[in-house]
Design a protein around this motif. Structure first.
Motif, PDB file in Angstrom:
ATOM      1  N   ALA A  98      43.909  24.831  61.246  1.00  0.00           N
ATOM      2  CA  ALA A  98      44.234  23.424  61.038  1.00  0.00           C
ATOM      3  C   ALA A  98      44.162  23.118  59.548  1.00  0.00           C
ATOM      4  O   ALA A  98      43.282  23.601  58.840  1.00  0.00           O
ATOM      5  N   MET A  99      45.100  22.323  59.105  1.00  0.00           N
ATOM      6  CA  MET A  99      45.101  21.893  57.709  1.00  0.00           C
ATOM      7  C   MET A  99      43.941  20.920  57.509  1.00  0.00           C
ATOM      8  O   MET A  99      43.706  20.053  58.344  1.00  0.00           O
ATOM      9  N   MET A 100      43.250  21.065  56.393  1.00  0.00           N
ATOM     10  CA  MET A 100      42.160  20.145  56.091  1.00  0.00           C
ATOM     11  C   MET A 100      42.751  18.889  55.463  1.00  0.00           C
ATOM     12  O   MET A 100      43.434  18.956  54.458  1.00  0.00           O
ATOM     13  N   THR A 101      42.465  17.774  56.102  1.00  0.00           N
ATOM     14  CA  THR A 101      42.966  16.502  55.586  1.00  0.00           C
ATOM     15  C   THR A 101      42.041  16.004  54.485  1.00  0.00           C
ATOM     16  O   THR A 101      40.928  16.513  54.302  1.00  0.00           O
ATOM     17  N   GLU A 102      42.507  14.999  53.782  1.00  0.00           N
ATOM     18  CA  GLU A 102      41.684  14.407  52.725  1.00  0.00           C
ATOM     19  C   GLU A 102      40.427  13.792  53.324  1.00  0.00           C
ATOM     20  O   GLU A 102      39.342  13.897  52.753  1.00  0.00           O
ATOM     21  N   GLN A 103      40.571  13.206  54.501  1.00  0.00           N
ATOM     22  CA  GLN A 103      39.427  12.591  55.174  1.00  0.00           C
ATOM     23  C   GLN A 103      38.373  13.657  55.500  1.00  0.00           C
ATOM     24  O   GLN A 103      37.176  13.436  55.319  1.00  0.00           O
ATOM     25  N   GLN A 104      38.805  14.817  55.973  1.00  0.00           N
ATOM     26  CA  GLN A 104      37.879  15.900  56.283  1.00  0.00           C
ATOM     27  C   GLN A 104      37.215  16.439  55.019  1.00  0.00           C
ATOM     28  O   GLN A 104      36.018  16.728  55.007  1.00  0.00           O
ATOM     29  N   PHE A 105      37.996  16.571  53.940  1.00  0.00           N
ATOM     30  CA  PHE A 105      37.452  17.065  52.682  1.00  0.00           C
ATOM     31  C   PHE A 105      36.386  16.122  52.134  1.00  0.00           C
ATOM     32  O   PHE A 105      35.310  16.556  51.715  1.00  0.00           O
ATOM     33  N   VAL A 106      36.689  14.828  52.145  1.00  0.00           N
ATOM     34  CA  VAL A 106      35.733  13.833  51.637  1.00  0.00           C
ATOM     35  C   VAL A 106      34.464  13.847  52.484  1.00  0.00           C
ATOM     36  O   VAL A 106      33.347  13.808  51.956  1.00  0.00           O
ATOM     37  N   LEU A 107      34.620  13.913  53.803  1.00  0.00           N
ATOM     38  CA  LEU A 107      33.453  13.933  54.678  1.00  0.00           C
ATOM     39  C   LEU A 107      32.612  15.185  54.434  1.00  0.00           C
ATOM     40  O   LEU A 107      31.378  15.116  54.376  1.00  0.00           O
ATOM     41  N   HIS A 108      33.278  16.324  54.293  1.00  0.00           N
ATOM     42  CA  HIS A 108      32.556  17.570  54.022  1.00  0.00           C
ATOM     43  C   HIS A 108      31.759  17.454  52.722  1.00  0.00           C
ATOM     44  O   HIS A 108      30.591  17.845  52.657  1.00  0.00           O
ATOM     45  N   LYS A 109      32.371  16.902  51.677  1.00  0.00           N
ATOM     46  CA  LYS A 109      31.701  16.723  50.391  1.00  0.00           C
ATOM     47  C   LYS A 109      30.529  15.751  50.536  1.00  0.00           C
ATOM     48  O   LYS A 109      29.447  15.979  49.974  1.00  0.00           O
ATOM     49  N   LEU A 110      30.714  14.681  51.303  1.00  0.00           N
ATOM     50  CA  LEU A 110      29.637  13.712  51.521  1.00  0.00           C
ATOM     51  C   LEU A 110      28.439  14.365  52.217  1.00  0.00           C
ATOM     52  O   LEU A 110      27.291  14.155  51.827  1.00  0.00           O
ATOM     53  N   LEU A 111      28.723  15.144  53.243  1.00  0.00           N
ATOM     54  CA  LEU A 111      27.649  15.730  54.032  1.00  0.00           C
ATOM     55  C   LEU A 111      26.926  16.856  53.299  1.00  0.00           C
ATOM     56  O   LEU A 111      25.703  16.984  53.399  1.00  0.00           O
ATOM     57  N   GLN A 112      27.673  17.692  52.587  1.00  0.00           N
ATOM     58  CA  GLN A 112      27.072  18.856  51.951  1.00  0.00           C
ATOM     59  C   GLN A 112      26.437  18.560  50.601  1.00  0.00           C
ATOM     60  O   GLN A 112      25.444  19.179  50.246  1.00  0.00           O
ATOM     61  N   THR A 113      27.014  17.630  49.847  1.00  0.00           N
ATOM     62  CA  THR A 113      26.540  17.404  48.481  1.00  0.00           C
ATOM     63  C   THR A 113      25.965  16.009  48.285  1.00  0.00           C
ATOM     64  O   THR A 113      24.840  15.844  47.820  1.00  0.00           O
ATOM     65  N   ARG A 114      26.760  15.012  48.621  1.00  0.00           N
ATOM     66  CA  ARG A 114      26.375  13.644  48.271  1.00  0.00           C
ATOM     67  C   ARG A 114      25.207  13.107  49.093  1.00  0.00           C
ATOM     68  O   ARG A 114      24.361  12.396  48.560  1.00  0.00           O
ATOM     69  N   LEU A 115      25.149  13.415  50.375  1.00  0.00           N
ATOM     70  CA  LEU A 115      24.045  12.918  51.204  1.00  0.00           C
ATOM     71  C   LEU A 115      22.694  13.431  50.704  1.00  0.00           C
ATOM     72  O   LEU A 115      21.764  12.627  50.530  1.00  0.00           O
ATOM     73  N   PRO A 116      22.544  14.736  50.459  1.00  0.00           N
ATOM     74  CA  PRO A 116      21.257  15.184  49.891  1.00  0.00           C
ATOM     75  C   PRO A 116      20.952  14.544  48.528  1.00  0.00           C
ATOM     76  O   PRO A 116      19.795  14.222  48.240  1.00  0.00           O
ATOM     77  N   GLU A 117      21.987  14.329  47.707  1.00  0.00           N
ATOM     78  CA  GLU A 117      21.778  13.674  46.415  1.00  0.00           C
ATOM     79  C   GLU A 117      21.324  12.228  46.593  1.00  0.00           C
ATOM     80  O   GLU A 117      20.435  11.755  45.879  1.00  0.00           O
ATOM     81  N   MET A 118      21.941  11.536  47.543  1.00  0.00           N
ATOM     82  CA  MET A 118      21.558  10.142  47.796  1.00  0.00           C
ATOM     83  C   MET A 118      20.111  10.053  48.270  1.00  0.00           C
ATOM     84  O   MET A 118      19.357   9.188  47.822  1.00  0.00           O
ATOM     85  N   LEU A 119      19.730  10.952  49.166  1.00  0.00           N
ATOM     86  CA  LEU A 119      18.361  10.935  49.673  1.00  0.00           C
ATOM     87  C   LEU A 119      17.361  11.263  48.565  1.00  0.00           C
ATOM     88  O   LEU A 119      16.283  10.660  48.492  1.00  0.00           O
ATOM     89  N   ALA A 120      17.722  12.201  47.680  1.00  0.00           N
ATOM     90  CA  ALA A 120      16.841  12.554  46.569  1.00  0.00           C
ATOM     91  C   ALA A 120      16.694  11.378  45.604  1.00  0.00           C
ATOM     92  O   ALA A 120      15.578  11.054  45.177  1.00  0.00           O
ATOM     93  N   SER A 121      17.802  10.725  45.273  1.00  0.00           N
ATOM     94  CA  SER A 121      17.739   9.566  44.370  1.00  0.00           C
ATOM     95  C   SER A 121      16.898   8.449  44.965  1.00  0.00           C
ATOM     96  O   SER A 121      16.077   7.834  44.277  1.00  0.00           O
ATOM     97  N   HIS A 122      17.096   8.192  46.245  1.00  0.00           N
ATOM     98  CA  HIS A 122      16.318   7.149  46.924  1.00  0.00           C
ATOM     99  C   HIS A 122      14.832   7.498  46.899  1.00  0.00           C
ATOM    100  O   HIS A 122      13.980   6.651  46.600  1.00  0.00           O
ATOM    101  N   HIS A 123      14.511   8.737  47.209  1.00  0.00           N
ATOM    102  CA  HIS A 123      13.113   9.173  47.242  1.00  0.00           C
ATOM    103  C   HIS A 123      12.462   9.008  45.874  1.00  0.00           C
ATOM    104  O   HIS A 123      11.349   8.477  45.759  1.00  0.00           O
ATOM    105  N   HIS A 124      13.151   9.446  44.820  1.00  0.00           N
ATOM    106  CA  HIS A 124      12.569   9.353  43.475  1.00  0.00           C
ATOM    107  C   HIS A 124      12.394   7.894  43.054  1.00  0.00           C
ATOM    108  O   HIS A 124      11.367   7.541  42.476  1.00  0.00           O
TER     109      HIS A 124
END
Length: 180
Positions: A98-124
């Motif tokens: 299946a072709m990866m859509t932009e929506q899937q790419f953004v979600l993948h980036k959010l889950l793998q990179t941005r979510l842990p970053e957001m939680l770390a920023s909030h914690h600090h």
């Protein structure tokens, strides 16, 4: 008479012992422990050290300052990611690329990179800042971001369901057109 009484007592004890052993072996074969079942109230606050993440990569230390609602929301996101990955693996097993859509790419980036970053920023911020206004704003921003991630994931899952349903409709029409 004494012999009859002693034989009946011995028989009763033997039947009880063998019955109990059989009952325990049956439970062991089924993989359960008798008497170990305990009720867990779904409204009790979650313990951060007891949480298990199947699909999300989250530092448990970053969860210390989250509310119970946010922890439950993260668990819901984790279970929805499991459904999404299962669908992707199912397609891969069928040799469907299946072709990866932009929506899937953004979600993948959010889950793998941005979510842990957001939680770390909030914690600090929450653990270091003494300004309650900043802490409140940080909690609100994190909640908005979690809502956004969950909404995107839910939208992607609904889109996948619609795609599968449309595939079934097309196959039904195809078969109906060749029955004539």
């Amino acid at each position: 008479m004494l012999m009859l009484l002693s034989m009946s007592v011995l028989g009763t004890v033997t039947v009880y012992y063998l019955g109990r052993k059989g009952w325990l072996m049956l439970h062991q074969a089924a993989g359960i422990t008798p008497g170990a079942l305990s009720y867990q109230n779904p409204n009790t606050p979650l313990l951060t050290n007891a949480l298990v993440w199947k699909n999300l990569t989250i530092n448990k230390q970053h969860l210390l300052h989250l509310s119970d609602r946010q922890l439950r929301q993260l668990q819901a996101i984790d279970s929805k990611v499991a459904i999404y990955r299962h669908c992707q693996q199912s397609l891969a097993q069928q040799n469907i690329t299946a072709m990866m859509t932009e929506q899937q790419f953004v979600l993948h980036k959010l889950l793998q990179t941005r979510l842990p970053e957001m939680l770390a920023s909030h914690h600090h911020l929450v653990s270091v800042s003494t300004n309650s206004n900043k802490q409140t704003e940080a909690k609100q921003l994190l909640q908005n971001l979690l809502d956004n991630v969950e909404q995107r994931l839910q939208s992607l899952l609904a889109q996948m369901e619609n795609t599968h349903l449309q595939d079934l409709r097309v196959m039904k029409q195809y078969l109906a057109s060749h029955d004539r």
